[in-house]
Scaffold this motif. Sequence first.
Motif, PDB file in Angstrom:
ATOM      1  N   ALA A 203       0.831  -1.206   0.000  1.00 40.08           N
ATOM      2  CA  ALA A 203       0.000   0.000   0.000  1.00 40.08           C
ATOM      3  C   ALA A 203       0.867   1.258   0.000  1.00 40.08           C
ATOM      4  CB  ALA A 203      -0.937  -0.005   1.205  1.00 40.08           C
TER       5      ALA A 203
ATOM      6  N   LEU B 226      -5.126  -4.698  -3.635  1.00 39.68           N
ATOM      7  CA  LEU B 226      -5.161  -4.207  -2.253  1.00 39.68           C
ATOM      8  C   LEU B 226      -6.591  -4.020  -1.766  1.00 39.68           C
ATOM      9  CD1 LEU B 226      -2.249  -1.594  -2.351  1.00 39.68           C
ATOM     10  CD2 LEU B 226      -2.298  -3.758  -1.095  1.00 39.68           C
TER      11      LEU B 226
ATOM     12  N   GLY C  31      -4.967   6.473   0.926  1.00 36.97           N
ATOM     13  CA  GLY C  31      -3.981   5.414   0.733  1.00 36.97           C
ATOM     14  C   GLY C  31      -3.014   5.319   1.902  1.00 36.97           C
TER      15      GLY C  31
ATOM     16  N   LEU D 168      -4.735   3.628   4.693  1.00 39.19           N
ATOM     17  CA  LEU D 168      -4.788   2.175   4.480  1.00 39.19           C
ATOM     18  C   LEU D 168      -3.476   1.520   4.908  1.00 39.19           C
ATOM     19  CD1 LEU D 168      -6.229  -0.331   3.399  1.00 39.19           C
ATOM     20  CD2 LEU D 168      -5.349   0.238   1.125  1.00 39.19           C
ATOM     21  N   VAL D 169      -2.358   2.187   4.624  1.00 39.20           N
ATOM     22  CA  VAL D 169      -1.062   1.683   5.091  1.00 39.20           C
ATOM     23  C   VAL D 169      -1.080   1.519   6.609  1.00 39.20           C
ATOM     24  CG1 VAL D 169       1.400   2.198   5.281  1.00 39.20           C
ATOM     25  CG2 VAL D 169       0.192   2.712   3.151  1.00 39.20           C
TER      26      VAL D 169
END
Length: 215
Positions: free
Chosen positions: A38, A84, A196, A199-200
């Motif tokens: 990610a 992902l 994003g 999400l990491v």
Amino acid sequence: MQPDNPYSAPQVELLDRRVVPPLPGWSARQLRVLGWLALVAVLANVLVVGLTLAGAWLDEREAQRLQTYIGWLSLMLVLLGCYLLLRFKAFAEARFAARQLGAPIWSLLLVTVSLELADRAFGEQLFTALDWPTLGYMLLLALMGGCTTWLGIRLLKVACPYPALKVMAWLDIVGGVMLASVILALLAVLPLLGAGVALVRVFFSAAAELPEQVD
């Protein structure tokens, strides 16, 4: 002091420990790999934006060559992003008992792939005139924004101990609304990049909850 002394301090934990449900099929290593992937996706998208802006300073021949590289990189990022999203769906359903994520995620994947195919098919022809390829592309952008907003709303309803997931949900909503407007589609990259990054954080937070597997 005797254990049955009524005047002794209560021997209980002041804070309840968070109980992490079992995640069959998942390991800390897998989640860390997803977190790194990610992060690669976020950095690569930043690179694409930078290369696109840099193309404006190049001559026509070099700009076309750069666009070829950007096109292939964008295609790989679309495939990585789809992977992902599917892994995130499986994780959210296992960890948080999330429901009703399938429809917005599969719709988003379908529109994203369609948008990439349209971009590769019409490319330079887009936005040169108000013709049907341009109108179709704008419609796909609006649909992508709608699906992203839909996903963000679903994520807000997930009972989750990770603040990063709530941040991701709100950034998806903001970015989705901007995409759906089409006019603000270029600026939508900022909140979506933020989603994003969130999400990491979600993947790494999940990895930290699970015990390490000893080979």
